[in-house]
Design an enzyme around this catalytic site. Sequence first.
Site, PDB file in Angstrom:
ATOM      1  N   HIS A 136      21.712 -26.008 -22.209  1.00 22.15           N
ATOM      2  CA  HIS A 136      21.149 -24.799 -22.821  1.00 22.15           C
ATOM      3  C   HIS A 136      21.019 -23.689 -21.789  1.00 22.15           C
ATOM      4  O   HIS A 136      21.016 -23.953 -20.578  1.00 22.15           O
ATOM      5  CB  HIS A 136      19.755 -25.083 -23.402  1.00 22.15           C
ATOM      6  CG  HIS A 136      19.778 -25.817 -24.710  1.00 22.15           C
ATOM      7  ND1 HIS A 136      19.794 -27.181 -24.801  1.00 22.15           N
ATOM      8  CD2 HIS A 136      19.781 -25.350 -25.993  1.00 22.15           C
ATOM      9  CE1 HIS A 136      19.814 -27.539 -26.074  1.00 22.15           C
ATOM     10  NE2 HIS A 136      19.810 -26.451 -26.824  1.00 22.15           N
ATOM     11  N   LYS A 140      15.422 -21.499 -21.758  1.00 22.13           N
ATOM     12  CA  LYS A 140      14.833 -22.526 -22.644  1.00 22.13           C
ATOM     13  C   LYS A 140      13.667 -23.205 -21.937  1.00 22.13           C
ATOM     14  O   LYS A 140      13.780 -23.632 -20.798  1.00 22.13           O
ATOM     15  CB  LYS A 140      15.894 -23.550 -23.052  1.00 22.13           C
ATOM     16  CG  LYS A 140      15.339 -24.552 -24.037  1.00 22.13           C
ATOM     17  CD  LYS A 140      16.413 -25.336 -24.758  1.00 22.13           C
ATOM     18  CE  LYS A 140      15.843 -26.403 -25.661  1.00 22.13           C
ATOM     19  NZ  LYS A 140      14.988 -25.898 -26.737  1.00 22.13           N
TER      20      LYS A 140
HETATM   21  N1  NAP Z   1      15.176 -25.730 -34.721  1.00 22.75           N
HETATM   22  C1  NAP Z   1      16.224 -25.031 -34.301  1.00 22.75           C
HETATM   23  O1  NAP Z   1      17.314 -25.055 -34.911  1.00 22.75           O
HETATM   24  C2  NAP Z   1      16.086 -24.175 -33.077  1.00 22.75           C
HETATM   25  C3  NAP Z   1      17.135 -23.368 -32.644  1.00 22.75           C
HETATM   26  C4  NAP Z   1      16.925 -22.517 -31.571  1.00 22.75           C
HETATM   27  C5  NAP Z   1      15.688 -22.486 -30.936  1.00 22.75           C
HETATM   28  N2  NAP Z   1      14.695 -23.311 -31.352  1.00 22.75           N
HETATM   29  C6  NAP Z   1      13.340 -23.271 -30.772  1.00 22.75           C
HETATM   30  O2  NAP Z   1      12.688 -22.114 -31.283  1.00 22.75           O
HETATM   31  C7  NAP Z   1      11.719 -21.658 -30.324  1.00 22.75           C
HETATM   32  C8  NAP Z   1      11.947 -20.166 -30.035  1.00 22.75           C
HETATM   33  O3  NAP Z   1      13.200 -20.004 -29.414  1.00 22.75           O
HETATM   34  P1  NAP Z   1      13.737 -18.536 -28.980  1.00 22.75           P
HETATM   35  O4  NAP Z   1      14.983 -18.794 -28.194  1.00 22.75           O
HETATM   36  O5  NAP Z   1      13.783 -17.632 -30.160  1.00 22.75           O
HETATM   37  O6  NAP Z   1      12.554 -18.099 -28.000  1.00 22.75           O
HETATM   38  P2  NAP Z   1      12.200 -16.664 -27.422  1.00 22.75           P
HETATM   39  O7  NAP Z   1      13.395 -15.772 -27.406  1.00 22.75           O
HETATM   40  O8  NAP Z   1      11.479 -16.911 -26.133  1.00 22.75           O
HETATM   41  O9  NAP Z   1      11.154 -16.043 -28.499  1.00 22.75           O
HETATM   42  C9  NAP Z   1       9.891 -16.604 -28.698  1.00 22.75           C
HETATM   43  C10 NAP Z   1       9.143 -15.742 -29.711  1.00 22.75           C
HETATM   44  O10 NAP Z   1       7.941 -16.422 -30.060  1.00 22.75           O
HETATM   45  C11 NAP Z   1       6.839 -15.541 -29.884  1.00 22.75           C
HETATM   46  N3  NAP Z   1       5.652 -16.344 -29.541  1.00 22.75           N
HETATM   47  C12 NAP Z   1       5.443 -17.116 -28.447  1.00 22.75           C
HETATM   48  N4  NAP Z   1       4.220 -17.685 -28.491  1.00 22.75           N
HETATM   49  C13 NAP Z   1       3.638 -17.239 -29.645  1.00 22.75           C
HETATM   50  C14 NAP Z   1       2.365 -17.442 -30.256  1.00 22.75           C
HETATM   51  N5  NAP Z   1       1.443 -18.210 -29.682  1.00 22.75           N
HETATM   52  N6  NAP Z   1       2.120 -16.807 -31.447  1.00 22.75           N
HETATM   53  C15 NAP Z   1       3.042 -16.030 -32.029  1.00 22.75           C
HETATM   54  N7  NAP Z   1       4.259 -15.779 -31.489  1.00 22.75           N
HETATM   55  C16 NAP Z   1       4.548 -16.387 -30.311  1.00 22.75           C
HETATM   56  C17 NAP Z   1       7.269 -14.589 -28.791  1.00 22.75           C
HETATM   57  O11 NAP Z   1       6.471 -13.405 -28.866  1.00 22.75           O
HETATM   58  P3  NAP Z   1       6.370 -12.349 -27.625  1.00 22.75           P
HETATM   59  O12 NAP Z   1       7.668 -11.605 -27.650  1.00 22.75           O
HETATM   60  O13 NAP Z   1       5.189 -11.508 -27.997  1.00 22.75           O
HETATM   61  O14 NAP Z   1       6.166 -13.182 -26.395  1.00 22.75           O
HETATM   62  C18 NAP Z   1       8.722 -14.358 -29.201  1.00 22.75           C
HETATM   63  O15 NAP Z   1       8.798 -13.456 -30.291  1.00 22.75           O
HETATM   64  C19 NAP Z   1      11.864 -22.591 -29.116  1.00 22.75           C
HETATM   65  O16 NAP Z   1      10.908 -23.636 -29.206  1.00 22.75           O
HETATM   66  C20 NAP Z   1      13.275 -23.163 -29.274  1.00 22.75           C
HETATM   67  O17 NAP Z   1      13.443 -24.420 -28.652  1.00 22.75           O
HETATM   68  C21 NAP Z   1      14.868 -24.145 -32.412  1.00 22.75           C
END
Ligand code: NAP
Length: 230
Positions: A136, A140
């Site tokens: 990744h 991540k």
């Molecule tokens: N299930 C799947 O298919 C899949 C696929 C891809 C990713 N994921 C997972 O999805 C998650 C997010 O991935 P990403 O790549 O989008 O991450 P990212 O780009 O770091 O974005 C994280 C987002 O979550 C917000 N956030 C963090 N803590 C929060 C809280 N306590 N309350 C509300 N909002 C909060 C952040 O807000 P701020 O901007 O204000 O910090 C940001 O908008 C990870 O755990 C990843 O492993 C899952």
Amino acid sequence: VTNVGICGASGKMGERLTRLLSEKKIPSLALAGSFNAHDKGCSSDMFKGIDVLIDFSSPNAFTTYAPLLSEFKKAAVIGTTGYTQEQLQNINNLATQVPIVMAPNMSVGVNVLFNIVEQMASQLPADFEIHVQDIHHKEKKDAPSGTALKIKDHLQKAHPGTTIPVDSVRTGDVTGEHTISFYNEGERLELTHRALSRDIFALGALRAARWVVTQKPGLYSMNDVLKGEL
Ligand SMILES: NC(=O)c1ccc[n+]([C@@H]2O[C@H](COP(=O)([O-])OP(=O)(O)OC[C@H]3O[C@@H](n4cnc5c(N)ncnc54)[C@H](OP(=O)(O)O)[C@@H]3O)[C@@H](O)[C@H]2O)c1
């Protein structure tokens, strides 16, 4: 129309979800609200106006919105990974009150892979060594990935007690790659899934949102969603 709220809307996944919703990829879904970490919490007004919350954020977000899902009896799709056992137990408890789809990987391909690796492992003799690798992007936060851990669970169902090492590589801007290798003297069998776009996860989450609002309380997987759509 099913009204969708997004937790983590400004993130990499949240941005994809917002765009697919605005493009009406699934015409029956509409974006009705969102929040991020920097909003310092979510408002009960938003929860009154949604039917389902999609969460791609961080594990600690769950404690901020769980009481509102419970109070207003709204469904959820949880894509966030990296939960502790205690946090997973809290999600299980909430699922006795509201329907929740939780999946570490919402792509169609990986959910087929989950089933296939188990079948494959059960057909191979126990002297085959099994390795899992996840690759990744550098941002991540969790390692191994939630997907790699779930692949390992499926493999261990076929070979209980076997040690299965998981190797996590964090490099460049790789969206997500998982390889399962079965080694024996003189041969190696490999299965790889490569995510070429985050849209596969976002579209999976939207399909899960459309499906989960019609379900009874319970904790569901992406395979339940895909089977339910057939
Ligand atoms: N299930 C799947 O298919 C899949 C696929 C891809 C990713 N994921 C997972 O999805 C998650 C997010 O991935 P990403 O790549 O989008 O991450 P990212 O780009 O770091 O974005 C994280 C987002 O979550 C917000 N956030 C963090 N803590 C929060 C809280 N306590 N309350 C509300 N909002 C909060 C952040 O807000 P701020 O901007 O204000 O910090 C940001 O908008 C990870 O755990 C990843 O492993 C899952």
